[in-house]
Write an enzyme that holds these catalytic residues in place. Structure first.
Site, mmCIF file in Angstrom:
data_model
loop_
_atom_site.group_PDB
_atom_site.id
_atom_site.type_symbol
_atom_site.label_atom_id
_atom_site.label_comp_id
_atom_site.label_asym_id
_atom_site.label_seq_id
_atom_site.Cartn_x
_atom_site.Cartn_y
_atom_site.Cartn_z
ATOM 1 N N GLU A 184 53.121 55.066 65.827
ATOM 2 C CA GLU A 184 52.846 56.491 65.540
ATOM 3 C C GLU A 184 51.416 56.835 65.995
ATOM 4 O OE1 GLU A 184 52.271 58.768 61.709
ATOM 5 O OE2 GLU A 184 54.426 59.042 61.901
ATOM 6 N N GLU A 203 42.556 61.265 57.263
ATOM 7 C CA GLU A 203 43.583 60.713 58.157
ATOM 8 C C GLU A 203 43.313 60.951 59.641
ATOM 9 O OE1 GLU A 203 44.268 62.452 55.393
ATOM 10 O OE2 GLU A 203 45.347 61.029 54.116
ATOM 11 N N ASP A 224 47.849 56.588 60.034
ATOM 12 C CA ASP A 224 46.518 57.146 59.772
ATOM 13 C C ASP A 224 45.962 56.875 58.389
ATOM 14 O OD1 ASP A 224 48.096 58.684 58.138
ATOM 15 O OD2 ASP A 224 47.855 60.551 59.244
ATOM 16 N N HIS A 253 50.266 66.125 48.062
ATOM 17 C CA HIS A 253 49.324 65.069 47.676
ATOM 18 C C HIS A 253 48.044 65.064 48.500
ATOM 19 C CE1 HIS A 253 49.888 62.553 51.260
ATOM 20 N NE2 HIS A 253 51.135 62.968 51.232
ATOM 21 N N HIS A 275 53.515 62.983 43.034
ATOM 22 C CA HIS A 275 52.770 61.823 43.541
ATOM 23 C C HIS A 275 51.925 61.221 42.419
ATOM 24 C CE1 HIS A 275 49.898 59.570 45.990
ATOM 25 N NE2 HIS A 275 50.648 59.791 47.061
ATOM 26 N N ARG A 328 44.557 65.006 50.171
ATOM 27 C CA ARG A 328 43.219 65.016 49.578
ATOM 28 C C ARG A 328 42.524 66.370 49.733
ATOM 29 N NH1 ARG A 328 43.255 59.637 49.406
ATOM 30 N NH2 ARG A 328 41.652 58.599 48.166
HETATM 31 C C1 UD1 Z 1 47.471 57.766 50.678
HETATM 32 C C2 UD1 Z 1 46.921 57.927 52.093
HETATM 33 C C3 UD1 Z 1 47.496 59.179 52.750
HETATM 34 C C4 UD1 Z 1 49.018 59.177 52.681
HETATM 35 C C5 UD1 Z 1 49.454 58.967 51.241
HETATM 36 C C6 UD1 Z 1 50.950 58.856 51.173
HETATM 37 C C7 UD1 Z 1 44.635 57.254 52.628
HETATM 38 C C8 UD1 Z 1 43.217 57.617 52.556
HETATM 39 N N1 UD1 Z 1 45.480 58.111 52.041
HETATM 40 O O1 UD1 Z 1 46.983 58.837 49.885
HETATM 41 O O2 UD1 Z 1 47.099 59.241 54.094
HETATM 42 O O3 UD1 Z 1 49.497 60.411 53.159
HETATM 43 O O4 UD1 Z 1 48.870 57.764 50.731
HETATM 44 O O5 UD1 Z 1 51.437 59.034 49.886
HETATM 45 O O6 UD1 Z 1 44.995 56.225 53.159
HETATM 46 N N2 UD1 Z 1 48.871 55.578 42.843
HETATM 47 C C9 UD1 Z 1 49.597 54.865 41.917
HETATM 48 N N3 UD1 Z 1 50.710 54.189 42.350
HETATM 49 C C10 UD1 Z 1 51.137 54.207 43.633
HETATM 50 C C11 UD1 Z 1 50.406 54.968 44.560
HETATM 51 C C12 UD1 Z 1 49.254 55.631 44.154
HETATM 52 O O7 UD1 Z 1 49.274 54.832 40.750
HETATM 53 O O8 UD1 Z 1 52.144 53.572 43.954
HETATM 54 C C13 UD1 Z 1 47.626 56.284 42.398
HETATM 55 C C14 UD1 Z 1 46.486 55.280 42.095
HETATM 56 O O9 UD1 Z 1 45.747 55.758 41.033
HETATM 57 C C15 UD1 Z 1 45.673 55.326 43.396
HETATM 58 C C16 UD1 Z 1 45.793 56.793 43.737
HETATM 59 O O10 UD1 Z 1 47.148 57.139 43.428
HETATM 60 O O11 UD1 Z 1 44.347 54.888 43.227
HETATM 61 C C17 UD1 Z 1 45.455 57.161 45.153
HETATM 62 O O12 UD1 Z 1 46.096 56.335 46.102
HETATM 63 P P1 UD1 Z 1 45.544 56.316 47.628
HETATM 64 O O13 UD1 Z 1 46.433 55.462 48.456
HETATM 65 O O14 UD1 Z 1 44.105 55.995 47.646
HETATM 66 O O15 UD1 Z 1 45.648 57.834 48.063
HETATM 67 P P2 UD1 Z 1 46.918 58.744 48.312
HETATM 68 O O16 UD1 Z 1 46.583 60.105 47.840
HETATM 69 O O17 UD1 Z 1 48.122 58.077 47.770
HETATM 70 N N1 UDP Z 2 59.393 60.229 49.768
HETATM 71 C C1 UDP Z 2 60.056 59.447 48.823
HETATM 72 N N2 UDP Z 2 60.026 59.839 47.513
HETATM 73 C C2 UDP Z 2 59.366 60.957 47.094
HETATM 74 C C3 UDP Z 2 58.662 61.731 48.061
HETATM 75 C C4 UDP Z 2 58.686 61.335 49.396
HETATM 76 O O1 UDP Z 2 60.674 58.434 49.151
HETATM 77 O O2 UDP Z 2 59.385 61.251 45.879
HETATM 78 C C5 UDP Z 2 59.400 59.786 51.181
HETATM 79 C C6 UDP Z 2 59.769 60.824 52.213
HETATM 80 O O3 UDP Z 2 61.150 60.773 52.497
HETATM 81 C C7 UDP Z 2 58.922 60.435 53.417
HETATM 82 C C8 UDP Z 2 57.697 59.762 52.818
HETATM 83 O O4 UDP Z 2 58.055 59.433 51.484
HETATM 84 O O5 UDP Z 2 59.565 59.479 54.229
HETATM 85 C C9 UDP Z 2 56.494 60.663 52.856
HETATM 86 O O6 UDP Z 2 55.464 60.101 52.117
HETATM 87 P P1 UDP Z 2 54.202 60.928 51.627
HETATM 88 O O7 UDP Z 2 54.536 62.358 51.550
HETATM 89 O O8 UDP Z 2 53.703 60.238 50.410
HETATM 90 O O9 UDP Z 2 53.122 60.624 52.769
HETATM 91 P P2 UDP Z 2 52.785 61.305 54.185
HETATM 92 O O10 UDP Z 2 54.026 61.283 55.013
HETATM 93 O O11 UDP Z 2 52.256 62.661 53.912
HETATM 94 O O12 UDP Z 2 51.712 60.419 54.720
#
Ligand code: UD1
Ligand code: UDP
Length: 374
Positions: free
Chosen positions: A119, A133, A97, A215, A248, A217
């Protein structure tokens, strides 16, 4: 002629859940399989690629600091064109998603490839929760040709939307395939991990460990502030508890969490842990407080109660089984439920019984067999 697969993902959870599928397809000679990462996440994606030893054929490297949904969606679609033109896949696999799943689904549709949604079928039926999502998943479901549903309930959701039954396969969730692989690797005698060694010195495992992540939104702002207030109270009232929160990297999360929880004696704020250290820590924890989708699915396999800081979930199965409670973001509710689990052993034991409704570790095999038989 070999069938051509293109497996695409972009964020940490997609990578974890697609890794077993990548590994299985790469070992199968009937397919020519390529991997593309959008790198919607960067550091958190790379941690997963390292552990599962996956080297992408294409890395779009798209993450921007504090990116927004508009430009992320547009850039993904645009940057997928040359990859799709070059690979000319028969099948494109997307997961779940995220913006990556939805945007790659659209691009793959334009290319004429068959779209396989891993999924598929999870629903809250409320487009605002989780945002964006729920909408991403519904849209990807509309575009997909084949739907790999983790549970019977997710299949039922798809049938209710008039999805053709022959295009749906109930597989279990690949998160369990990944977890079983991960736990075996982490527990192997020769496995060495510097993060795990650091955790051993950081935390006092004689105390009850509460593992926290957050994390979503829709929890940014007030929700997160309220969750942090609850964690502060829990830490101050329970000196026999240590709270660890791998934060996060989203700036909308790091900022408030550091400000509200920094400097508290028994709260440890750490960088996101790589998957092996994280699942090792889940096993050692007493209780998990999270809004993560993936963690809700993993924790029941490890017998860990989960308090989910959301008011609705597209994963109601573990709530029905009794190992997950939806507590929302209200501070008092979070404190109350945590205290109950800390102080009432019978209640804790009931909630931590080992049962997982999300899979048996064979989801990947079922997906590969299905595609092979087409
Ligand atoms: C995204 C997904 C969410 C998922 C989550 C898992 C969307 C809209 N959101 O949310 O569904 O649950 O990932 O964690 O697809 N950033 C870093 N380094 C990283 C990752 C993120 O610096 O490795 C920071 C960056 O500033 C980036 C921001 O986080 O712009 C947001 O990342 P983004 O993927 O847009 O949103 P998430 O909150 O991570
Ligand atoms: N996870 C990880 N390191 C962390 C936190 C989570 O490897 O510090 C793993 C966790 O085991 C799970 C996945 O990341 O498999 C979940 O990711 P996240 O919570 O970012 O996204 P969501 O599942 O909510 O989309």
């Amino acid at each position: 002629m070999k069938k051509k697969n293109l497996i695409v993902f972009g964020t940490r959870p997609e990578a974890i859940k697609m890794a077993p599928l990548v590994r299985q397809f790469l070992q199968n000679d009937s397919f020519d399989t390529k991997v593309c990462v959008t790198a919607q996440h960067r550091e958190m994606l790379d941690q997963v690629l390292d552990f599962f030893e996956i080297v992408p054929d294409y890395d779009l490297n798209l993450m921007k600091p504090n990116q927004n949904l508009y430009s992320l969606t547009a850039t993904i679609i645009e940057n997928m064109k040359p990859v799709l033109d070059e690979v000319k896949p028969d099948f494109v696999y997307v997961h779940g998603d995220t913006t990556t799943s939805m945007a790659v689904g659209i691009a793959a549709f334009y290319s004429g490839a068959k779209i396989c949604h891993v999924e598929a079928g999870l629903r809250t039926f409320d487009r605002q929760y989780p945002f964006p999502e729920e909408f991403n998943r519904q849209l990807t479901g509309k575009i997909a040709d084949y739907h790999f549903s983790p549970t019977e309930l997710s299949k039922k959701n798809l049938l209710a939307e008039n999805t053709k039954e022959s295009s749906i396969l109930v597989t279990g969730n690949t998160v369990i395939d990944a977890l079983l692989y991960g736990i075996e690797k982490v527990n192997a005698e020769n496995f060495k991990d510097s993060e795990i060694e650091s955790l051993k010195t950081l935390l006092n495992f004689q105390k009850k460990i509460i593992l926290v992540t957050g994390h979503r939104r829709e929890n940014h702002g007030d929700g997160l502030i309220s969750i942090c207030a609850a964690l502060k109270t829990i830490a101050e009232k329970n000196k026999d508890v240590e709270i660890i929160y791998p934060v996060h990297l989203n700036p909308n999360v790091i900022g408030p969490v550091n400000e509200l929880l920094g400097g508290i004696e028994n709260i440890y704020l750490v960088s996101p842990l790589a998957y092996p250290a994280f699942i090792w820590l889940m096993e050692k924890s007493y209780l998990i407080i999270t809004d993560s989708g993936g963690i809700q699915e993993e924790a029941p396999s490890l017998g860990k109660p989960v308090l989910v800081t959301r008011t609705t979930t597209e994963r109601p199965e573990a709530v029905d089984e009794g190992t997950v409670i939806l507590v929302g973001t209200n501070s008092n509710r979070i404190i109350e439920e945590t205290e109950k689990l800390l102080n009432n052993t019978a209640y804790y034991n009931d909630m931590s019984m080992l049962h997982n409704p999300y899979g048996d570790g064979k989801a990947t095999e079922r997906i590969v067999n299905f595609i092979e038989a087409l």
